[in-house]
Design an enzyme around this catalytic site. Structure first.
Site, mmCIF file in Angstrom:
data_model
loop_
_atom_site.group_PDB
_atom_site.id
_atom_site.type_symbol
_atom_site.label_atom_id
_atom_site.label_comp_id
_atom_site.label_asym_id
_atom_site.label_seq_id
_atom_site.Cartn_x
_atom_site.Cartn_y
_atom_site.Cartn_z
ATOM 1 N N ARG A 53 14.933 21.417 -11.205
ATOM 2 C CA ARG A 53 14.266 20.571 -10.431
ATOM 3 C C ARG A 53 14.689 19.064 -10.783
ATOM 4 N NH1 ARG A 53 8.023 21.230 -9.807
ATOM 5 N NH2 ARG A 53 8.173 19.672 -8.322
ATOM 6 N N GLN B 74 1.347 12.112 -5.567
ATOM 7 C CA GLN B 74 1.272 13.409 -6.236
ATOM 8 C C GLN B 74 2.598 13.836 -6.441
ATOM 9 O OE1 GLN B 74 -1.839 16.022 -3.388
ATOM 10 N NE2 GLN B 74 -0.906 13.967 -2.210
ATOM 11 N N ASN B 75 3.546 13.215 -6.233
ATOM 12 C CA ASN B 75 5.020 13.443 -6.605
ATOM 13 C C ASN B 75 5.225 13.378 -8.052
ATOM 14 O OD1 ASN B 75 5.168 14.094 -3.773
ATOM 15 N ND2 ASN B 75 5.909 12.066 -3.226
ATOM 16 N N VAL B 76 6.208 14.154 -8.498
ATOM 17 C CA VAL B 76 6.462 14.012 -10.025
ATOM 18 C C VAL B 76 7.922 13.419 -10.397
ATOM 19 C CG1 VAL B 76 4.869 15.793 -10.608
ATOM 20 C CG2 VAL B 76 7.178 16.462 -10.123
ATOM 21 N N HIS C 98 -0.127 13.721 -10.830
ATOM 22 C CA HIS C 98 0.538 15.127 -11.265
ATOM 23 C C HIS C 98 1.648 14.994 -12.349
ATOM 24 C CE1 HIS C 98 -1.113 16.985 -7.085
ATOM 25 N NE2 HIS C 98 -2.202 16.869 -8.019
ATOM 26 N N SER D 11 -0.298 16.979 2.609
ATOM 27 C CA SER D 11 -0.948 17.761 3.619
ATOM 28 C C SER D 11 -2.490 17.818 3.574
ATOM 29 C CB SER D 11 -0.745 19.137 3.069
ATOM 30 O OG SER D 11 -1.656 19.227 1.661
ATOM 31 N N ALA E 218 3.015 16.863 10.841
ATOM 32 C CA ALA E 218 2.221 17.803 11.231
ATOM 33 C C ALA E 218 0.705 17.384 11.127
ATOM 34 C CB ALA E 218 2.491 18.978 10.608
#
Length: 266
Positions: A75, A106-108, A124, A202, A228
């Protein structure tokens, strides 16, 4: 103001113009637009045998440290090949336009920082900040990007320079608490902001998903940008459907904050 692609509500453009304190709350959708896989994407190669959420636990690291470390190095290699997209750049531009702005992510992947954002809270953790699994000491990575095969591989984690225990990724795994300092900073920012922009998330992962609710309860305007529907739709003042890389620059332009019209430095 009419936009070629999306109609940005005039009331939202005005709220952005008038805001003194802005919180930008981002999730995996923002990074996905830079080509970074999310936890909901199908895994390939070695990783296709595993559920991504099952790999992101302390139990998985204890049982199969070579699989978990290998997956996170895969990753990290993917992230280091990526670049900030137009949404990241527009968020960094907005920081220069308003009196106070904090990004809560929330992204790393650190793409917000690479785009130029300076006030970033990582709920996170970060792929780029490994630490000892036992004593917690920060650990360095070797210089340069890891050269990982596309299909992935098992890699034994390095040993802590201080105590010799396995080094773990510097992320928050499922079942772990959020870093207290980061969470407290995020809560304070949400409860005192004028405007919260929830982008590419989300609104399902708690406790992070509490932040827009805290801002709403404190009287802030909350706008959501997401392709969405989410559980936040019913309560947000504005719901803009589409890609963050398209809509965030348009939102800035609608408020007169286009990147090309910044006044020159004195």
């Amino acid at each position: 103001m009419k936009n070629p692609h999306h109609d940005i509500p005039a009331t939202l453009a005005s709220a952005l113009q008038e805001a003194r304190r802005v919180v930008v709350f981002t999730g995996a959708g923002v990074s996905a637009e830079s080509g970074i896989a999310t936890f909901r994407d199908a895994l390939t190669g070695l990783w296709s045998r595993f559920d991504a959420q099952a790999l992101a636990t302390p139990e998985a690291f204890r049982s199969h440290p070579d699989i978990v470390w290998g997956w996170y190095e895969w990753r990290r290699a993917q992230v280091l090949r990526a670049a900030p997209n137009a949404a990241h750049r527009a968020i960094a531009e907005l920081e220069r336009r308003v009196p106070e702005l904090i990004v809560v992510t929330q992204n790393v992947d650190d793409l917000h920082e690479w785009a130029g954002s300076t006030q970033v809270v990582h709920l996170h953790g970060s792929l780029h900040a490994p630490r000892c699994s036992s004593c917690g000491a920060p650990q360095p990575f070797p210089e340069g990007a890891p050269s990982e095969p596309k299909e992935g591989r098992r890699i034994a984690p390095p040993a802590c320079a201080r105590c010799g225990a396995p080094v773990r990724p510097g992320v928050v795994w499922f079942g772990e608490s959020l870093p207290a300092d980061a969470w407290n900073t995020a809560i304070r920012a949400a409860e005192r902001c004028d405007l919260l922009l929830s982008i590419g998330t989300s609104a399902l992962v708690y406790p992070a998903a509490e932040l827009p609710q805290r801002a709403l309860a404190a009287g802030a305007v909350v706008a959501q940008i997401n392709p969405a529907a989410t559980p936040l739709d019913a309560r947000a003042h504005h719901n803009l459907r589409g890609a963050a890389a398209d809509i965030v620059p348009e939102l800035l332009a609608s408020a007169g904050f286009g990147a090309g019209d910044r006044p020159s430095d004195p």
